[in-house]
Write an enzyme that holds these catalytic residues in place. Structure first.
Site, mmCIF file in Angstrom:
data_model
loop_
_atom_site.group_PDB
_atom_site.id
_atom_site.type_symbol
_atom_site.label_atom_id
_atom_site.label_comp_id
_atom_site.label_asym_id
_atom_site.label_seq_id
_atom_site.Cartn_x
_atom_site.Cartn_y
_atom_site.Cartn_z
ATOM 1 N N SER A 125 0.827 -1.197 0.000
ATOM 2 C CA SER A 125 0.000 0.000 0.000
ATOM 3 C C SER A 125 0.871 1.261 0.000
ATOM 4 O O SER A 125 1.575 1.522 -0.977
ATOM 5 C CB SER A 125 -0.955 -0.033 1.196
ATOM 6 O OG SER A 125 -1.947 0.953 1.087
ATOM 7 N N ASP A 188 -11.070 -4.376 -3.380
ATOM 8 C CA ASP A 188 -10.343 -3.340 -2.625
ATOM 9 C C ASP A 188 -11.053 -2.003 -2.809
ATOM 10 O O ASP A 188 -11.128 -1.485 -3.922
ATOM 11 C CB ASP A 188 -8.903 -3.256 -3.136
ATOM 12 C CG ASP A 188 -7.999 -2.429 -2.230
ATOM 13 O OD1 ASP A 188 -8.491 -1.462 -1.616
ATOM 14 O OD2 ASP A 188 -6.792 -2.744 -2.167
ATOM 15 N N HIS A 220 -8.637 -4.629 0.845
ATOM 16 C CA HIS A 220 -7.319 -4.008 0.988
ATOM 17 C C HIS A 220 -6.496 -4.636 2.094
ATOM 18 O O HIS A 220 -5.265 -4.639 2.017
ATOM 19 C CB HIS A 220 -7.505 -2.509 1.277
ATOM 20 C CG HIS A 220 -6.238 -1.711 1.149
ATOM 21 N ND1 HIS A 220 -5.628 -1.464 -0.067
ATOM 22 C CD2 HIS A 220 -5.462 -1.098 2.084
ATOM 23 C CE1 HIS A 220 -4.545 -0.735 0.120
ATOM 24 N NE2 HIS A 220 -4.412 -0.507 1.407
#
Length: 313
Positions: A125, A188, A220
């Site tokens: 991320s 996500d 996510h």
């Protein structure tokens, strides 16, 4: 900056002297790191994976995953902290995150015999930003991205360009030459799946060896629910792209070997991660539900995610 960089409310560091230490960087900051050393008789002991964690996390929450990777794949792992995340002093920023990764790699190369061609970058991320940028400027062994974004601005606004933007992965990845592995959930809602898909297309247009794994039904923060699946997919990728075959003394029978996560140590590492809490600690905690990950391999072993390496989605 306050909206972008969000460390967890309480630090999760475990001061286990076997793994934890802090180092003084070239910028004069005290940086917490975790280092897991691989066994000499299994895996790729000459390689080190440098882990850049996500937002709303710290390196302590990433430790359980680093430990699992070391145990299952036989790769050294090194995780570090960004400035502004608890024990590491100074306010966070894009430039400082990039510098922090440069600093920890400088430390690694100075403290060990590691060379850039033996370093694997792993960015989750937020951590995909510094990882992609470093890989665009240096030839490393491989780049692994978990739920990466095109840029922070493109996460915030899908259609209208913003007056500012940070971590432009879409621009930096065009300069990456090493093999790339992308893992992304198709549900996500923080960084939508098309970000990972577009990064794959950019890599392909530049002739880079890239594999995109679509985790169906995952969001996510829960790609690692079935951690053995994720580990096997990474093992298969590294088996294909690294110039050295791994030592396989501990690997189960079958083919050229496979990742193993059945040892008591691996299970203990998972339990440690779950006990620490956080958003990625091996429990289904978002829109993914309890759907199983489905794996349609295209030239790759294992089971679990849908591999979208060479075919169009």
């Amino acid at each position: 900056k306050k909206a972008l960089f969000q460390p967890p409310r309480k630090p999760t560091y475990k001061f286990d002297q076997r793994y934890y230490r802090h180092v003084t960087t070239r910028h004069g900051f005290q940086m917490p790191i975790y280092f897991c050393c691989a066994e000499a008789r299994f895996g790729w002991k000459n390689y080190t994976m440098v882990y850049s964690h996500g937002n709303s996390e710290d390196v302590g929450q990433g430790f359980w995953w680093m430990h699992m990777i070391t145990l299952a794949l036989g790769i050294n792992t090194l995780g570090y902290e960004y400035r502004g995340y608890f024990k590491h002093s100074g306010p966070p920023s894009e430039n400082k995150c990039n510098e922090d990764l440069e600093d920890v790699i400088d430390y690694l190369m100075g403290a060990t015999d590691a060379q850039l061609e033996n370093i694997i970058l792993y960015g989750r991320s937020l951590g995909s930003g510094p990882s992609v940028k470093f890989a665009s400027e240096h030839r490393v062994a491989a780049l692994i991205l978990e739920c990466p974004y095109l840029s922070i601005g493109k996460v915030i606004s899908q259609s209208t360009p913003l007056a500012w933007d940070v971590f432009p992965n879409y621009a930096h990845i065009a300069k990456v030459k090493c093999p790339v592995f992308i893992a992304h959930g198709d549900r996500d809602r923080v960084v939508p799946f098309h970000h990972g898909m577009k990064l794959k297309e950019i890599c392909e247009s530049n002739g880079v060896d890239v594999q995109l794994v679509k985790f169906e039904g995952r969001g996510h923060n829960n790609l690692r629910v079935e951690y053995d699946v994720f580990l096997q997919l990474m093992f298969n990728f590294l088996l294909d792209v690294l110039p050295e075959d791994p030592l396989l003394e501990k690997a189960p029978d079958g083919g050229r070997g496979s990742a193993t996560s059945s040892t008591e140590e691996a299970e203990a590492a998972e339990e440690d991660g779950e006990a620490e809490g956080g958003t990625e600690q091996g429990a289904v905690n978002d829109e993914g539900g309890e759907e199983r990950i489905r794996h349609e391999a295209s030239g790759h072993g294992g089971s679990g995610g849908e591999v979208a390496g060479s075919k169009e989605e």
